[in-house]
Each structure stands twice: as structure tokens, then as C-alpha cells.
Design an enzyme around this catalytic site. Structure first.
Site, PDB file in Angstrom:
ATOM      1  N   TYR A 124     -10.784  -5.428 -29.593  1.00 29.01           N
ATOM      2  CA  TYR A 124     -11.524  -6.688 -29.720  1.00 29.01           C
ATOM      3  C   TYR A 124     -10.770  -7.720 -28.884  1.00 29.01           C
ATOM      4  O   TYR A 124      -9.677  -8.154 -29.250  1.00 29.01           O
ATOM      5  CB  TYR A 124     -11.555  -7.165 -31.161  1.00 29.01           C
ATOM      6  CG  TYR A 124     -12.529  -6.454 -32.068  1.00 29.01           C
ATOM      7  CD1 TYR A 124     -13.632  -7.130 -32.595  1.00 29.01           C
ATOM      8  CD2 TYR A 124     -12.344  -5.124 -32.435  1.00 29.01           C
ATOM      9  CE1 TYR A 124     -14.526  -6.494 -33.454  1.00 29.01           C
ATOM     10  CE2 TYR A 124     -13.228  -4.487 -33.295  1.00 29.01           C
ATOM     11  CZ  TYR A 124     -14.310  -5.180 -33.797  1.00 29.01           C
ATOM     12  OH  TYR A 124     -15.185  -4.544 -34.648  1.00 29.01           O
ATOM     13  N   GLN A 168     -20.442   0.432 -24.366  1.00 32.68           N
ATOM     14  CA  GLN A 168     -20.991  -0.340 -25.477  1.00 32.68           C
ATOM     15  C   GLN A 168     -20.476  -1.767 -25.374  1.00 32.68           C
ATOM     16  O   GLN A 168     -19.266  -2.006 -25.293  1.00 32.68           O
ATOM     17  CB  GLN A 168     -20.570   0.267 -26.817  1.00 32.68           C
ATOM     18  CG  GLN A 168     -21.223  -0.375 -28.030  1.00 32.68           C
ATOM     19  CD  GLN A 168     -22.601   0.189 -28.325  1.00 32.68           C
ATOM     20  OE1 GLN A 168     -23.030   1.157 -27.697  1.00 32.68           O
ATOM     21  NE2 GLN A 168     -23.293  -0.385 -29.293  1.00 32.68           N
ATOM     22  N   GLU A 212     -16.610  -0.732 -25.038  1.00 37.37           N
ATOM     23  CA  GLU A 212     -16.266   0.613 -25.490  1.00 37.37           C
ATOM     24  C   GLU A 212     -16.825   1.644 -24.500  1.00 37.37           C
ATOM     25  O   GLU A 212     -18.009   1.981 -24.558  1.00 37.37           O
ATOM     26  CB  GLU A 212     -16.829   0.841 -26.895  1.00 37.37           C
ATOM     27  CG  GLU A 212     -16.401  -0.210 -27.907  1.00 37.37           C
ATOM     28  CD  GLU A 212     -17.302  -0.228 -29.120  1.00 37.37           C
ATOM     29  OE1 GLU A 212     -17.512   0.840 -29.732  1.00 37.37           O
ATOM     30  OE2 GLU A 212     -17.830  -1.316 -29.453  1.00 37.37           O
ATOM     31  N   HIS A 258     -11.338   0.779 -29.043  1.00 36.14           N
ATOM     32  CA  HIS A 258     -12.131  -0.241 -29.736  1.00 36.14           C
ATOM     33  C   HIS A 258     -11.360  -1.562 -29.801  1.00 36.14           C
ATOM     34  O   HIS A 258     -11.226  -2.165 -30.874  1.00 36.14           O
ATOM     35  CB  HIS A 258     -12.486   0.265 -31.142  1.00 36.14           C
ATOM     36  CG  HIS A 258     -13.782  -0.266 -31.673  1.00 36.14           C
ATOM     37  ND1 HIS A 258     -13.960  -1.588 -31.979  1.00 36.14           N
ATOM     38  CD2 HIS A 258     -14.964   0.344 -31.942  1.00 36.14           C
ATOM     39  CE1 HIS A 258     -15.182  -1.771 -32.443  1.00 36.14           C
ATOM     40  NE2 HIS A 258     -15.821  -0.599 -32.422  1.00 36.14           N
ATOM     41  N   HIS A 293     -18.738   6.117 -35.822  1.00 36.57           N
ATOM     42  CA  HIS A 293     -17.311   6.219 -35.490  1.00 36.57           C
ATOM     43  C   HIS A 293     -16.575   7.348 -36.210  1.00 36.57           C
ATOM     44  O   HIS A 293     -15.403   7.224 -36.571  1.00 36.57           O
ATOM     45  CB  HIS A 293     -16.606   4.893 -35.740  1.00 36.57           C
ATOM     46  CG  HIS A 293     -17.039   3.791 -34.814  1.00 36.57           C
ATOM     47  ND1 HIS A 293     -17.560   4.038 -33.564  1.00 36.57           N
ATOM     48  CD2 HIS A 293     -17.013   2.438 -34.950  1.00 36.57           C
ATOM     49  CE1 HIS A 293     -17.839   2.885 -32.967  1.00 36.57           C
ATOM     50  NE2 HIS A 293     -17.527   1.903 -33.789  1.00 36.57           N
ATOM     51  N   ASN A 338     -19.520   5.696 -32.169  1.00 37.40           N
ATOM     52  CA  ASN A 338     -20.870   5.143 -32.197  1.00 37.40           C
ATOM     53  C   ASN A 338     -21.723   5.892 -33.224  1.00 37.40           C
ATOM     54  O   ASN A 338     -21.204   6.517 -34.137  1.00 37.40           O
ATOM     55  CB  ASN A 338     -21.492   5.137 -30.802  1.00 37.40           C
ATOM     56  CG  ASN A 338     -22.351   3.884 -30.579  1.00 37.40           C
ATOM     57  OD1 ASN A 338     -23.246   3.589 -31.354  1.00 37.40           O
ATOM     58  ND2 ASN A 338     -22.056   3.167 -29.516  1.00 37.40           N
TER      59      ASN A 338
END
Length: 333
Positions: free
Chosen positions: A177, A275, A300, A175, A104, A78
Site C-alpha cells: 500500500y 490490479q 498488484e 500487496h 488472496h 485476487n
């Protein structure tokens, strides 16, 4: 179940390996040693297997085009405002990623390097290690990271540990997706997240330091909602929820169901923040594929963003007397 290992590519003179985990429930997970990256994750549904994460088929596409698809991000994931923080009386400037700010862990953070991987067929797991030297991307201290993925049935467990030889900030996130459906966006998934507060954002998506109630805001997922407003207009998400401190690990903090109801994701974590990101800025193309706005959602689990500059946030400072430990389980069935 045995863990298959194969060469997947090369990066800066190092071999990138791919580890293939398979469970007795038919789930298949492929993880590569560049960034400890979950390249593909396939779950049985009626009619076959469905891939539930975004990614590429060839390694070279990742360094060129990937927006952290499936990787670990850190040392400090982050944002860090102005890419600076003060620790024990010394001010550190770390690598900038977005404008004047850090994101990151910098452009050569741990999610963009080759780790050493070792298969553990006895436990249907793979263990990765990486030693980040003092000064890497501007961060102090030598840090030895380990990350272990274990697949049991429909649940993928990730254990992250880090030992530093001096006090230093550490905040690592997975992370992934995700897209649990068959469409090109994740707006009509149903999201239920047990958070009653969020970190208020200033520019550019960096916490002001205020922790506010979610009541009456787009951040209230407690009763379940899609990522559209009452008129059906898409909502952009890229912010941090503050998770309850009195919860048990056995209680999922997030439950997401795909639009066709074929699959549901449950996320369990020991971290204080989550997140929520729905690919607001994603624009990635390779191998004839294009991943754009709202193509996937990320959950996250993390320490709160920019904690190094907000002393009232839970500390992300670790050292010889305080090793870093982080567990997250994700179950998709």
C-alpha cells in the site's frame, strides 16, 4: 552492505524475524518473515527520509488489523468465483474469504504465515522459503515457494518462484500500500499505466471473462491521470488492467508521481495483469493509527483474476514441468 536481522514477534509458536536492508543511496527497507511483508520503506527526500508504504510498528497489529499491508498474497491472489475451480477433471473447493468467494488464497494463505528467512549480505538481499502442503486452504499439491527481495540503490527487486509436485493454480502478488506524499489519501497522485484493456467486472468484483478497451473509461491511465473525475470527485478503483504482451521488462508498466513531485514510483513486471486498488474498502485501526478510504494505492502485478475459471485468460496452472516464476522491480526516487 550488511543485512541486519532481529526478532520482531511470535506467531503460532514461531519466531517472526525482521530483516533490515539499506542501500548506498540511503533507502531503507524493513521486511518481516510473516507473509514476506514489507513493513516499512523509507526513501531520501529533501529534509530527511519519507516512508512510502503503510504499516504498523508492532507485529501483533498485523494479524489483528492488517488488510495485507505489504505482504505476499496467494497461493492464488485476487478472486476465485464461488471458491471453486475444475482441474484435470476434478472440482476443488477452496477456503472462502469474502462471502461465497475466495480472495488472496484464503484466511490462512501464504501471506498470513511465517516463512523461513535467510539474509544475504553479499547481495544486499533476503531470501524466504515456505512449503505449502497438499490441501492447504483446499488447493492441490505440495508447493515450495521462494521469495527474494534485493535492494540496489533506489530499486527493490522481488523474485518469486514456486515448484509444485502436481498441477495446481499459482498466482502470487506483492500487496504494498503506497503513499508517496504526506497527505492522508492518494487521490491526487498522478498515475500513468501502459494498459489499453481491462477485465470487465461483474459482481462482486469478479471478471465476467470479457476483456474490454480502456478508451473512454476510468481505466485509461495511458496519458496520466489522478483518481478524481473531471469535477474533482474521488473515483474508487479495484480492478485489473491487462498489460501489453509485446513490452520489454525494461519498460515500466506504471509510473506514479506524488502530489508534491518529491517522489516518483516506477514498476516493472513480467506478469500479464495489474490490479489497481486505492483502498476502497480499507478500514484498519491499530497503535492509534487509522487507515481508511483512499489511504494508499496498490499496484498488484499478477495473473488475471479468476483465471482458473476463464480458459481464454493466460494460464496460471503450474506443475512439475512448468515451475512458477515471477519478477517485479519497484523503483522510488
Amino acid at each position: 552492505m550488511s543485512v541486519a536481522v532481529e526478532k520482531f514477534g511470535e506467531f503460532e509458536g514461531k519466531t517472526v524475524e525482521q530483516f533490515k536492508l539499506r542501500s548506498d543511496s540511503g533507502v531503507e527497507v524493513d521486511i518481516i518473515s510473516w507473509g514476506v511483508l514489507v513493513r516499512d520503506w523509507r526513501v531520501p527526500v529533501a529534509g530527511g527520509l519519507r516512508s512510502v508504504v503503510l504499516g504498523f510498528e508492532q507485529f501483533d497489529s498485523y494479524p489483528k488489523a492488517s488488510p495485507y499491508f505489504g505482504s505476499l498474497a496467494g497461493r492464488v491472489a485476487n478472486r476465485i468465483r464461488n471458491a471453486t475451480f475444475t482441474l484435470d477433471g476434478k472440482t476443488y473447493t477452496v477456503a472462502k474469504t469474502i462471502g461465497e468467494h475466495a480472495l488472496h488464497g484464503g484466511p490462512a494463505g501464504i501471506g498470513r504465515l511465517v516463512w523461513d528467512g535467510e539474509a544475504d549480505s553479499t547481495n544486499n538481499a533476503v531470501r524466504f522459503t515456505h512449503v505449502s502442503p497438499d490441501g492447504a486452504m483446499g488447493f492441490p499439491g505440495n508447493v515450495t515457494f521462494t521469495a527474494t527481495y534485493t535492494l540496489t540503490g533506489n530499486r527493490l527487486r522481488l523474485d518469486i518462484a514456486a515448484r509444485a509436485d502436481r498441477r495446481t493454480p499459482i498466482n502470487v502478488v506483492q500487496h504494498q500500500y503506497f503513499n508517496l506524499g504526506t497527505g492522508n489519501d492518494v487521490l491526487d497522485h498522478t498515475y500513468r499505466i501502459s494498459a489499453s484493456a481491462y477485465t470487465e467486472l461483474g459482481g462482486p468484483l469478479i471478471p465476467t471473462g470479457a476483456i474490454l478497451p480502456v478508451d473512454g473509461t476510468i481505466w485509461d491511465f495511458r496519458d496520466g491521470r489522478t483518481m478524481r473525475d473531471a469535477t474533482g470527485t474521488p473515483i474508487d478503483y479495484d480492478g485489473n488492467l491487462v498489460l501489453p504482451t509485446d513490452r520489454k521488462f525494461e519498460d515500466p508498466v506504471a509510473i506514479v508521481t506524488g502530489p508534491d513531485k518529491a517522489l516518483t514510483l516506477k514498476l516493472y513486471t513480467d506478469q500479464p495483469g495489474l490490479q489497481v486498488y486505492n483502498s476502497v474498502t480499507t478500514d484498519a485501526s491499530a497503535e492509534g493509527k487509522h487507515f481508511g478510504h483512499h489511504c494508499g494505492f496498490c499496484l498488484e502485478d499478477q495473473g488475471l483474476p479468476d483465471s482458473v475459471n476463464h480458459p481464454h485468460f493466460p494460464s496460471i496452472i503450474y506443475g512439475p514441468d512448468r515451475p512458477y516464476s515471477h519478477r517485479v522491480d519497484i523503483e522510488i526516487a
